[in-house]
Design a protein around this motif. Sequence first.
Motif, PDB file in Angstrom:
ATOM      1  N   GLY A 133       0.816  -1.219   0.000  1.00 47.46           N
ATOM      2  CA  GLY A 133       0.000   0.000   0.000  1.00 47.46           C
ATOM      3  C   GLY A 133       0.841   1.257   0.000  1.00 47.46           C
ATOM      4  N   TRP A 134       1.899   1.270   0.794  1.00 47.08           N
ATOM      5  CA  TRP A 134       2.745   2.457   0.832  1.00 47.08           C
ATOM      6  C   TRP A 134       3.565   2.592  -0.436  1.00 47.08           C
ATOM      7  N   ALA A 135       4.016   1.485  -1.010  1.00 47.39           N
ATOM      8  CA  ALA A 135       4.755   1.560  -2.277  1.00 47.39           C
ATOM      9  C   ALA A 135       3.866   2.147  -3.375  1.00 47.39           C
ATOM     10  N   LEU A 136       2.609   1.747  -3.411  1.00 42.88           N
ATOM     11  CA  LEU A 136       1.675   2.328  -4.381  1.00 42.88           C
ATOM     12  C   LEU A 136       1.448   3.812  -4.109  1.00 42.88           C
ATOM     13  N   CYS A 137       1.357   4.174  -2.846  1.00 37.75           N
ATOM     14  CA  CYS A 137       1.178   5.579  -2.483  1.00 37.75           C
ATOM     15  C   CYS A 137       2.392   6.397  -2.919  1.00 37.75           C
ATOM     16  N   LEU A 138       3.582   5.870  -2.686  1.00 42.77           N
ATOM     17  CA  LEU A 138       4.790   6.573  -3.129  1.00 42.77           C
ATOM     18  C   LEU A 138       4.783   6.767  -4.634  1.00 42.77           C
TER      19      LEU A 138
END
Length: 105
Positions: free
Chosen positions: A60-65
């Motif tokens: 989820g955070w990789a996609l957000c980045l």
Amino acid sequence: MLARAVLGLPLDAPALLVTGYALFNSVWNFGYPLWYLGTDFHQAWGGPTMAGVWAVHATGWALCLFLLLRWPVRWIARGRRALTVRLSDGGSPSPAARVAVPATA
């Protein structure tokens, strides 16, 4: 050089905020299972296993980045580049780069 540093501050402040936000949340989300190691993962996203929780938070955070921070970083870098070109001698190459390169056959 001083003008470039002073005039670049309006671009450097958002760059620092974006970088700080990304770094803090990267450590927080990729290390999520470590922060809550002694708790029950059944209620967490990706639970009931620690591997599932980590995978969900890291993905989820990789996609957000990738989706949310890619454009602001690109805009800040483009503005910084434009400022550097405008304050330099019109973007012409440095004296070291002006050396003639012999043509090859």
